[in-house]
Design an enzyme around this catalytic site. Structure first.
Site, PDB file in Angstrom:
ATOM      1  N   GLY A 181      -7.144  -4.228  -8.723  1.00  0.00           N
ATOM      2  CA  GLY A 181      -6.101  -4.469  -9.718  1.00  0.00           C
ATOM      3  C   GLY A 181      -4.699  -4.286  -9.198  1.00  0.00           C
ATOM      4  N   ASN A 239     -10.270  -8.128  -8.324  1.00  0.00           N
ATOM      5  CA  ASN A 239      -9.079  -8.609  -9.027  1.00  0.00           C
ATOM      6  C   ASN A 239      -9.477  -9.859  -9.805  1.00  0.00           C
ATOM      7  OD1 ASN A 239      -6.384  -9.705  -9.568  1.00  0.00           O
ATOM      8  ND2 ASN A 239      -5.667  -8.211  -8.053  1.00  0.00           N
ATOM      9  N   CYS A 285      14.192  17.707 -12.710  1.00  0.00           N
ATOM     10  CA  CYS A 285      15.646  17.886 -12.710  1.00  0.00           C
ATOM     11  C   CYS A 285      16.261  17.309 -11.436  1.00  0.00           C
ATOM     12  CB  CYS A 285      15.979  19.382 -12.813  1.00  0.00           C
ATOM     13  SG  CYS A 285      17.739  19.695 -12.653  1.00  0.00           S
ATOM     14  N   HIS A 299       3.132   6.743  -6.547  1.00  0.00           N
ATOM     15  CA  HIS A 299       4.396   6.412  -7.218  1.00  0.00           C
ATOM     16  C   HIS A 299       4.738   7.389  -8.331  1.00  0.00           C
ATOM     17  CE1 HIS A 299       3.863   2.007  -5.707  1.00  0.00           C
ATOM     18  NE2 HIS A 299       4.318   2.808  -4.775  1.00  0.00           N
ATOM     19  N   CYS A 359      18.581  19.868 -17.940  1.00  0.00           N
ATOM     20  CA  CYS A 359      17.844  21.054 -17.493  1.00  0.00           C
ATOM     21  C   CYS A 359      18.631  22.299 -17.900  1.00  0.00           C
ATOM     22  CB  CYS A 359      17.737  20.972 -15.963  1.00  0.00           C
ATOM     23  SG  CYS A 359      16.971  22.373 -15.166  1.00  0.00           S
ATOM     24  N   SER A 371      -1.461  -6.329  -6.985  1.00  0.00           N
ATOM     25  CA  SER A 371      -0.969  -7.582  -6.383  1.00  0.00           C
ATOM     26  C   SER A 371      -0.616  -7.368  -4.919  1.00  0.00           C
ATOM     27  CB  SER A 371       0.279  -8.055  -7.147  1.00  0.00           C
ATOM     28  OG  SER A 371       1.305  -7.060  -7.020  1.00  0.00           O
ATOM     29  N   GLN A 426      -1.289   3.597  -7.511  1.00  0.00           N
ATOM     30  CA  GLN A 426       0.139   3.285  -7.663  1.00  0.00           C
ATOM     31  C   GLN A 426       0.561   3.500  -9.110  1.00  0.00           C
ATOM     32  OE1 GLN A 426       1.099  -0.604  -5.321  1.00  0.00           O
ATOM     33  NE2 GLN A 426      -1.026  -0.707  -5.954  1.00  0.00           N
ATOM     34  N   ASN A 427      -0.440   3.694  -9.963  1.00  0.00           N
ATOM     35  CA  ASN A 427      -0.172   3.776 -11.400  1.00  0.00           C
ATOM     36  C   ASN A 427       0.393   5.147 -11.763  1.00  0.00           C
ATOM     37  OD1 ASN A 427      -1.296   1.265 -11.402  1.00  0.00           O
ATOM     38  ND2 ASN A 427      -3.262   1.903 -12.263  1.00  0.00           N
TER      39      ASN A 427
HETATM   40  C1  BV8 Z   1      10.279   2.580  -0.084  1.00  0.00           C
HETATM   41  C2  BV8 Z   1       6.834   3.531 -10.273  1.00  0.00           C
HETATM   42  C3  BV8 Z   1      11.329   3.467   1.823  1.00  0.00           C
HETATM   43  C4  BV8 Z   1       7.937   3.333 -11.241  1.00  0.00           C
HETATM   44  C5  BV8 Z   1       6.858   1.648  -8.760  1.00  0.00           C
HETATM   45  C6  BV8 Z   1      15.043  -3.034  -0.235  1.00  0.00           C
HETATM   46  C7  BV8 Z   1      15.520  -1.738  -0.409  1.00  0.00           C
HETATM   47  C8  BV8 Z   1      14.675  -0.653  -0.521  1.00  0.00           C
HETATM   48  C9  BV8 Z   1      13.318  -0.843  -0.464  1.00  0.00           C
HETATM   49  C10 BV8 Z   1      12.861  -2.128  -0.312  1.00  0.00           C
HETATM   50  C11 BV8 Z   1      13.688  -3.222  -0.180  1.00  0.00           C
HETATM   51  N1  BV8 Z   1      12.913  -4.344  -0.051  1.00  0.00           N
HETATM   52  C12 BV8 Z   1      11.613  -3.985  -0.091  1.00  0.00           C
HETATM   53  C13 BV8 Z   1      11.583  -2.658  -0.238  1.00  0.00           C
HETATM   54  C14 BV8 Z   1      10.426  -1.858  -0.335  1.00  0.00           C
HETATM   55  C15 BV8 Z   1      10.090  -1.747  -1.830  1.00  0.00           C
HETATM   56  C16 BV8 Z   1       9.200  -2.921  -2.165  1.00  0.00           C
HETATM   57  O1  BV8 Z   1       8.081  -2.960  -1.691  1.00  0.00           O
HETATM   58  N2  BV8 Z   1       9.691  -3.871  -2.983  1.00  0.00           N
HETATM   59  C17 BV8 Z   1       8.872  -5.009  -3.343  1.00  0.00           C
HETATM   60  C18 BV8 Z   1       9.215  -5.474  -4.752  1.00  0.00           C
HETATM   61  C19 BV8 Z   1       9.078  -6.095  -2.287  1.00  0.00           C
HETATM   62  N3  BV8 Z   1       9.391  -0.486  -1.937  1.00  0.00           N
HETATM   63  C20 BV8 Z   1      10.068   0.619  -2.251  1.00  0.00           C
HETATM   64  O2  BV8 Z   1      11.230   0.673  -2.572  1.00  0.00           O
HETATM   65  C21 BV8 Z   1       9.233   1.890  -2.137  1.00  0.00           C
HETATM   66  N4  BV8 Z   1       9.936   2.842  -1.357  1.00  0.00           N
HETATM   67  O3  BV8 Z   1      10.070   1.537   0.468  1.00  0.00           O
HETATM   68  O4  BV8 Z   1      10.894   3.661   0.496  1.00  0.00           O
HETATM   69  C22 BV8 Z   1      12.747   3.015   1.730  1.00  0.00           C
HETATM   70  C23 BV8 Z   1      13.676   3.847   1.149  1.00  0.00           C
HETATM   71  C24 BV8 Z   1      15.005   3.446   1.120  1.00  0.00           C
HETATM   72  C25 BV8 Z   1      15.388   2.218   1.668  1.00  0.00           C
HETATM   73  C26 BV8 Z   1      14.420   1.374   2.231  1.00  0.00           C
HETATM   74  C27 BV8 Z   1      13.095   1.755   2.252  1.00  0.00           C
HETATM   75  C28 BV8 Z   1       8.976   2.492  -3.502  1.00  0.00           C
HETATM   76  C29 BV8 Z   1       8.165   1.541  -4.341  1.00  0.00           C
HETATM   77  C30 BV8 Z   1       7.689   2.257  -5.617  1.00  0.00           C
HETATM   78  C31 BV8 Z   1       8.311   1.610  -6.815  1.00  0.00           C
HETATM   79  N5  BV8 Z   1       7.753   2.210  -8.030  1.00  0.00           N
HETATM   80  N6  BV8 Z   1       6.375   2.229  -9.870  1.00  0.00           N
HETATM   81  C32 BV8 Z   1       7.392   2.929 -12.594  1.00  0.00           C
HETATM   82  O5  BV8 Z   1       6.213   2.532 -12.696  1.00  0.00           O
HETATM   83  O6  BV8 Z   1       8.172   3.017 -13.535  1.00  0.00           O
HETATM   84  S1  BV8 Z   1       6.236   0.169  -8.270  1.00  0.00           S
HETATM   85  C33 BV8 Z   1       5.257  -0.554  -9.425  1.00  0.00           C
HETATM   86  O7  BV8 Z   1       4.669  -1.684  -8.743  1.00  0.00           O
HETATM   87  C34 BV8 Z   1       4.088   0.239  -9.901  1.00  0.00           C
HETATM   88  O8  BV8 Z   1       3.848   1.456  -9.248  1.00  0.00           O
HETATM   89  C35 BV8 Z   1       2.948  -0.713  -9.631  1.00  0.00           C
HETATM   90  O9  BV8 Z   1       1.761  -0.093  -9.551  1.00  0.00           O
HETATM   91  C36 BV8 Z   1       3.413  -1.245  -8.345  1.00  0.00           C
HETATM   92  C37 BV8 Z   1       2.646  -2.347  -7.712  1.00  0.00           C
HETATM   93  O10 BV8 Z   1       2.323  -3.268  -8.653  1.00  0.00           O
HETATM   94  P1  BV8 Z   1       0.755  -3.447  -9.010  1.00  0.00           P
HETATM   95  O11 BV8 Z   1       0.186  -2.126  -9.343  1.00  0.00           O
HETATM   96  O12 BV8 Z   1       0.102  -4.195  -7.918  1.00  0.00           O
HETATM   97  O13 BV8 Z   1       0.876  -4.262 -10.330  1.00  0.00           O
HETATM   98  P2  BV8 Z   1       1.181  -5.812 -10.495  1.00  0.00           P
HETATM   99  O14 BV8 Z   1       1.550  -6.035 -11.911  1.00  0.00           O
HETATM  100  O15 BV8 Z   1       2.100  -6.276  -9.405  1.00  0.00           O
HETATM  101  O16 BV8 Z   1      -0.223  -6.522 -10.211  1.00  0.00           O
HETATM  102  C38 BV8 Z   1      -1.295  -6.314 -11.112  1.00  0.00           C
HETATM  103  C39 BV8 Z   1      -2.522  -6.933 -10.464  1.00  0.00           C
HETATM  104  O17 BV8 Z   1      -3.645  -6.692 -11.316  1.00  0.00           O
HETATM  105  C40 BV8 Z   1      -2.436  -8.447 -10.288  1.00  0.00           C
HETATM  106  O18 BV8 Z   1      -2.913  -8.778  -8.997  1.00  0.00           O
HETATM  107  C41 BV8 Z   1      -3.394  -8.992 -11.363  1.00  0.00           C
HETATM  108  O19 BV8 Z   1      -4.038 -10.177 -10.929  1.00  0.00           O
HETATM  109  C42 BV8 Z   1      -4.392  -7.875 -11.467  1.00  0.00           C
HETATM  110  N7  BV8 Z   1      -5.095  -7.745 -12.755  1.00  0.00           N
HETATM  111  C43 BV8 Z   1      -4.602  -7.969 -14.000  1.00  0.00           C
HETATM  112  N8  BV8 Z   1      -5.567  -7.676 -14.921  1.00  0.00           N
HETATM  113  C44 BV8 Z   1      -6.650  -7.234 -14.225  1.00  0.00           C
HETATM  114  C45 BV8 Z   1      -6.353  -7.281 -12.853  1.00  0.00           C
HETATM  115  N9  BV8 Z   1      -7.240  -6.906 -11.901  1.00  0.00           N
HETATM  116  C46 BV8 Z   1      -8.441  -6.474 -12.311  1.00  0.00           C
HETATM  117  N10 BV8 Z   1      -8.802  -6.393 -13.619  1.00  0.00           N
HETATM  118  C47 BV8 Z   1      -7.933  -6.775 -14.593  1.00  0.00           C
HETATM  119  N11 BV8 Z   1      -8.309  -6.697 -15.888  1.00  0.00           N
HETATM  120 ZN    ZN Z   2      17.712  21.996 -13.065  1.00  0.00          ZN
END
Ligand code: BV8
Ligand code: ZN
Length: 246
Positions: A188, A214, A128, A120, A149, A190, A102-103
């Protein structure tokens, strides 16, 4: 060894096992890159609605670009950690291995993984909005922002924002690899962001042995056969010691 590896997991750590590693922001935490949730996280200082949605970009593309430029600068100060490097060793060891991330930070590429399903997108990609032309580079986008662009369309970061669909082919490949995996590591993450977060349960439903790595239990633990509590930069290198010699 800060955790016990079960006999079942040990028997699966052989080259013939079909393995998927699914990563989230926690894998990059030990490189000093802020995660999205939890203490000192990105979303505690920045609202998703203001920075990571198509609406945010159309409302204020300059503010969104300034945020992505800042994140790019932060990532450039760092590099892969021991967890990333261990996952690269996984790819070389298992005959059938898929990394799904997801990173967007590009640290798995830098660690040497070759086959990476980026659900992601990629913070180093600039695309563009009009003609779809895209480039991948580490240049910071200078003023005037937003960059344009040649076709005069606005350029945007090549990441998937909330409310946007995941790249279809990549998502299909991730689903198929998860379904056919025999051993699925959720590392890693959530497991809050869908549809990516559905992959651990999908793997489990299709017979994979699911292991969560995790620093704390997450909702992915509901579908895990084992939870290894610890930092990915410590747990994953320790697992390498169980790989059959060779
Ligand atoms: C979609 C890129 C279909 C950008 C990211 C209402 C309207 C529209 C959609 C939705 C809606 N309600 C819900 C949704 C779906 C939505 C969603 O899931 N929302 C969530 C908040 C509920 N999803 C979407 O919109 C997706 N598309 O559904 O399309 C659609 C289309 C139109 C209309 C309806 C549906 C697109 C989601 C992609 C978003 N882009 N990133 C950028 O990065 O700038 S998401 C972002 O969160 C990152 O990609 C990230 O990777 C991702 C998930 O987070 P995690 O990676 O899990 O990171 P987090 O910080 O949460 O957790 C870290 C973990 O690591 C913790 O557990 C911690 O304990 C652990 N940790 C910490 N240190 C360590 C460790 N583990 C091990 N070792 C360590 N040292
Ligand atoms: Zn263009």
């Amino acid at each position: 060894m800060s955790f016990r590896v079960t006999d079942k997991l040990r028997t699966l750590l052989v080259p013939s096992t079909r393995v998927v590693v699914f990563t989230g922001a926690g894998v990059s935490a030990e490189s000093g890159i802020a995660t999205f949730r939890g203490a000192q996280s990105l979303w505690s200082d920045f609202r998703i609605e203001d920075y990571a949605t198509p609406q945010a970009f159309s409302a204020d593309p300059v503010r969104v670009w300034e945020w992505y430029n800042w994140r790019r600068r932060e990532i450039l100060k760092t590099g892969p950690n021991r967890g990333h490097n261990a996952i690269c060793r996984f790819e070389r060891y298992f005959k059938d291995f898929t990394l799904i991330t997801q990173n967007v930070d590009g640290l798995h590429d830098q660690a040497g993984n070759r086959r990476i399903l980026k659900l992601h997108g990629d913070i180093w990609e600039t695309r563009c909005c009009m003609c779809g032309n895209s480039v991948i580079d580490k240049a910071e986008r200078e003023q005037p922002l937003p960059p344009l662009c040649e076709c005069k369309g606005k350029l945007r970061p090549g990441v998937v924002w909330f409310g946007e669909f995941l790249p279809e082919i990549v998502h299909e490949q991730a689903i198929s690899s998860s379904k056919s995996s025999e051993l699925f590591f959720s590392v890693g993450t959530s497991a809050q962001v869908y549809p990516a977060a559905a992959l651990p349960s999908l793997a489990r439903q299709h017979g994979a042995y699911v292991v969560e790595v995790n620093i704390e239990k997450t909702s992915a633990a509901d579908y895990a056969d084992e939870v290894l509590i610890g930092k990915s930069g410590e747990v994953l290198p320790e697992l390498l010691e169980y790989f059959a010699a060779g």
